[in-house]
Scaffold this active site. Sequence first.
Site, PDB file in Angstrom:
ATOM      1  N   CYS A  98     -12.796  20.802 -50.410  1.00 20.63           N
ATOM      2  CA  CYS A  98     -13.607  21.332 -49.390  1.00 20.63           C
ATOM      3  C   CYS A  98     -14.987  21.180 -50.037  1.00 20.63           C
ATOM      4  CB  CYS A  98     -13.419  22.606 -48.812  1.00 20.63           C
ATOM      5  SG  CYS A  98     -13.468  23.818 -50.014  1.00 20.63           S
ATOM      6  N   ASN A 152     -15.027  24.992 -52.624  1.00 19.85           N
ATOM      7  CA  ASN A 152     -13.870  25.304 -53.361  1.00 19.85           C
ATOM      8  C   ASN A 152     -13.697  26.794 -53.578  1.00 19.85           C
ATOM      9  OD1 ASN A 152     -12.363  24.493 -56.744  1.00 19.85           O
ATOM     10  ND2 ASN A 152     -11.432  24.806 -54.501  1.00 19.85           N
ATOM     11  N   CYS A 190     -13.400  28.859 -50.022  1.00 18.93           N
ATOM     12  CA  CYS A 190     -12.934  29.003 -48.898  1.00 18.93           C
ATOM     13  C   CYS A 190     -11.716  28.439 -48.419  1.00 18.93           C
ATOM     14  CB  CYS A 190     -13.888  29.299 -47.817  1.00 18.93           C
ATOM     15  SG  CYS A 190     -15.319  30.183 -48.128  1.00 18.93           S
ATOM     16  N   ARG A 191     -11.721  27.178 -48.087  1.00 15.07           N
ATOM     17  CA  ARG A 191     -10.568  26.416 -47.248  1.00 15.07           C
ATOM     18  C   ARG A 191      -9.786  25.823 -48.490  1.00 15.07           C
ATOM     19  NH1 ARG A 191     -14.623  22.825 -43.819  1.00 15.07           N
ATOM     20  NH2 ARG A 191     -15.885  23.113 -45.605  1.00 15.07           N
ATOM     21  N   SER A 192     -10.425  25.111 -49.242  1.00  8.41           N
ATOM     22  CA  SER A 192      -9.403  24.437 -50.220  1.00  8.41           C
ATOM     23  C   SER A 192      -8.741  25.387 -51.341  1.00  8.41           C
ATOM     24  CB  SER A 192     -10.013  23.262 -51.352  1.00  8.41           C
ATOM     25  OG  SER A 192     -11.066  23.796 -51.787  1.00  8.41           O
ATOM     26  N   ASP A 199     -15.561  25.321 -41.094  1.00  7.43           N
ATOM     27  CA  ASP A 199     -15.887  25.904 -42.134  1.00  7.43           C
ATOM     28  C   ASP A 199     -15.911  27.322 -41.777  1.00  7.43           C
ATOM     29  OD1 ASP A 199     -17.258  26.945 -44.462  1.00  7.43           O
ATOM     30  OD2 ASP A 199     -18.860  25.241 -44.412  1.00  7.43           O
TER      31      ASP A 199
HETATM   32  P1  4NP Z   1     -15.638  25.924 -48.363  1.00  2.00           P
HETATM   33  O1  4NP Z   1     -16.756  26.867 -47.734  1.00  2.00           O
HETATM   34  O2  4NP Z   1     -16.277  24.700 -48.482  1.00  2.00           O
HETATM   35  O3  4NP Z   1     -14.350  26.122 -47.529  1.00  2.00           O
HETATM   36  O4  4NP Z   1     -15.452  26.362 -49.832  1.00  2.00           O
HETATM   37  C1  4NP Z   1     -18.013  27.102 -48.084  1.00  2.00           C
HETATM   38  C2  4NP Z   1     -18.334  27.704 -49.124  1.00  2.00           C
HETATM   39  C3  4NP Z   1     -19.870  27.812 -49.488  1.00  2.00           C
HETATM   40  C4  4NP Z   1     -20.722  27.461 -48.722  1.00  2.00           C
HETATM   41  C5  4NP Z   1     -20.475  26.711 -47.690  1.00  2.00           C
HETATM   42  C6  4NP Z   1     -18.971  26.416 -47.167  1.00  2.00           C
HETATM   43  N1  4NP Z   1     -21.927  27.585 -48.817  1.00  2.00           N
HETATM   44  O5  4NP Z   1     -22.967  27.086 -48.508  1.00  2.00           O
HETATM   45  O6  4NP Z   1     -22.421  28.020 -50.235  1.00  2.00           O
END
Ligand code: 4NP
Length: 150
Positions: A7, A10, A12-14, A123
């Site tokens: 993602c 790294n 939240c989702r992955s 997201d």
């Molecule tokens: P992820 O979510 O891609 O599922 O880990 C996010 C984590 C951090 C951010 C965006 C999405 N950010 O903008 O910092």
Amino acid sequence: MKILMVCLGNICRSPLAEGIMRNKVAEKGLNWEVDSAGTGFWHIGESPDPRSVLTARKYGLDITSQRARQIKPHDLDHFDLILAMDESNYRDILRLAYSEQQQQKVAMILNYVHPGHNRSVPDPYWDDDGFDQVYRMLTEACERVIDAHS
Ligand code: 4NP
């Protein structure tokens, strides 16, 4: 199989995808390697987002030992399958690929549930209520990935 979940951050989702897949692989006694990474560098070394940790815990999974890392070109050689959570991750991963063989390893994870639709796992970073939906989407997707490759 060696599978990398990818993602943006790294956190939240992955990490959820990695935790769910690790659990299913263990349940089925498969000798698969499962890891996760982000396309971005902002959260390198961090633990998963507390909302992902809580969601995983609610379903009996412990993802607290994971630490965020950034995808690197070698990952496209090492892993057999690189699963992107959304279209932006997919494009960013393909930018690292320098051969057709590497390109063919990259797929959108929800295409295992809705083939050819290129749907994204939303997201949840800016949406506290989104984590449960993400968990459920990823659970179904991981089951389909296992069905397709085992
Ligand atoms: P992820 O979510 O891609 O599922 O880990 C996010 C984590 C951090 C951010 C965006 C999405 N950010 O903008 O910092």
